[in-house]
Motif scaffolding. Sequence first.
Motif, PDB file in Angstrom:
ATOM      1  N   PRO A  80      46.106  19.437   5.266  1.00 22.45           N
ATOM      2  CA  PRO A  80      46.445  20.561   6.154  1.00 22.45           C
ATOM      3  C   PRO A  80      45.851  20.447   7.553  1.00 22.45           C
ATOM      4  N   ASP A  81      44.722  19.739   7.700  1.00 20.88           N
ATOM      5  CA  ASP A  81      44.101  19.618   9.024  1.00 20.88           C
ATOM      6  C   ASP A  81      44.478  18.321   9.744  1.00 20.88           C
ATOM      7  N   HIS A  82      45.473  17.599   9.233  1.00 19.94           N
ATOM      8  CA  HIS A  82      45.896  16.343   9.857  1.00 19.94           C
ATOM      9  C   HIS A  82      46.575  16.636  11.188  1.00 19.94           C
ATOM     10  N   PRO A  83      46.281  15.832  12.228  1.00 19.88           N
ATOM     11  CA  PRO A  83      46.964  16.040  13.519  1.00 19.88           C
ATOM     12  C   PRO A  83      48.479  15.905  13.367  1.00 19.88           C
ATOM     13  N   ASP A  84      49.197  16.604  14.223  1.00 21.53           N
ATOM     14  CA  ASP A  84      50.661  16.559  14.201  1.00 21.53           C
ATOM     15  C   ASP A  84      51.125  15.128  14.472  1.00 21.53           C
ATOM     16  N   THR A  85      52.071  14.656  13.695  1.00 18.86           N
ATOM     17  CA  THR A  85      52.569  13.284  13.855  1.00 18.86           C
ATOM     18  C   THR A  85      53.935  13.223  14.538  1.00 18.86           C
ATOM     19  N   ALA A  86      54.459  14.366  14.949  1.00 19.84           N
ATOM     20  CA  ALA A  86      55.801  14.408  15.533  1.00 19.84           C
ATOM     21  C   ALA A  86      55.913  13.529  16.783  1.00 19.84           C
ATOM     22  N   ALA A  87      54.861  13.469  17.585  1.00 19.09           N
ATOM     23  CA  ALA A  87      54.913  12.694  18.822  1.00 19.09           C
ATOM     24  C   ALA A  87      54.383  11.276  18.646  1.00 19.09           C
ATOM     25  N   ALA A  88      54.023  10.894  17.441  1.00 22.53           N
ATOM     26  CA  ALA A  88      53.465   9.551  17.198  1.00 22.53           C
ATOM     27  C   ALA A  88      54.526   8.483  17.403  1.00 22.53           C
ATOM     28  N   LYS A  89      54.084   7.371  17.976  1.00 27.27           N
ATOM     29  CA  LYS A  89      54.981   6.239  18.220  1.00 27.27           C
ATOM     30  C   LYS A  89      54.826   5.205  17.110  1.00 27.27           C
ATOM     31  N   GLU A  90      55.790   4.322  16.997  1.00 27.19           N
ATOM     32  CA  GLU A  90      55.843   3.299  15.942  1.00 27.19           C
ATOM     33  C   GLU A  90      54.538   2.533  15.763  1.00 27.19           C
ATOM     34  N   GLY A  91      53.877   2.111  16.823  1.00 23.98           N
ATOM     35  CA  GLY A  91      52.665   1.306  16.731  1.00 23.98           C
ATOM     36  C   GLY A  91      51.374   2.088  16.678  1.00 23.98           C
TER      37      GLY A  91
END
Length: 149
Positions: free
Chosen positions: A99-110
């Motif tokens: 639940p406290d994991h940072p949002d991954t929506a903006a994460a890039k492939e690498g």
Amino acid sequence: MAATASACPVVGTTNDVLPPNHPEVDLTKDGQTCPVVGAKTDHHHNLHKHPSVAIDNSLSPPVATECPVLKNVVNEPKSKAMDDEVCPVIGPATTVLPPDHPDTAAAKEGDVCPVTKATVGHHKNKVHSHPSVHGADKGAVCPVAGVSA
């Protein structure tokens, strides 16, 4: 895989056996960092070495998805309830992020996870956000892991 294994609070794995090709590490000494996933030995005294198996590294790197035991573990009721899949590195783990994991929506492939060293490329569309626990009462049961807060 011990029958009483509890879920890791970070990656959700109930696997307590290191991969057969894991580098040597003294799990009784606190303060060491795993070179594979960055986990600290302080929190992993419950882990065990994998029984010796012959690994032919000339064919392909060994991966947990090829282990006959782990393939069956994800079909157990507890694993199905936690939405487990077999990660090639750590074995059975929930596909739901903490639940406290940072949002991954903006994460890039690498991009690399600062907690586990996992790369986004290997996990895109395979992991999911945790249901909201905002306002949950003390002692509430996690909807993913089934453990009390």
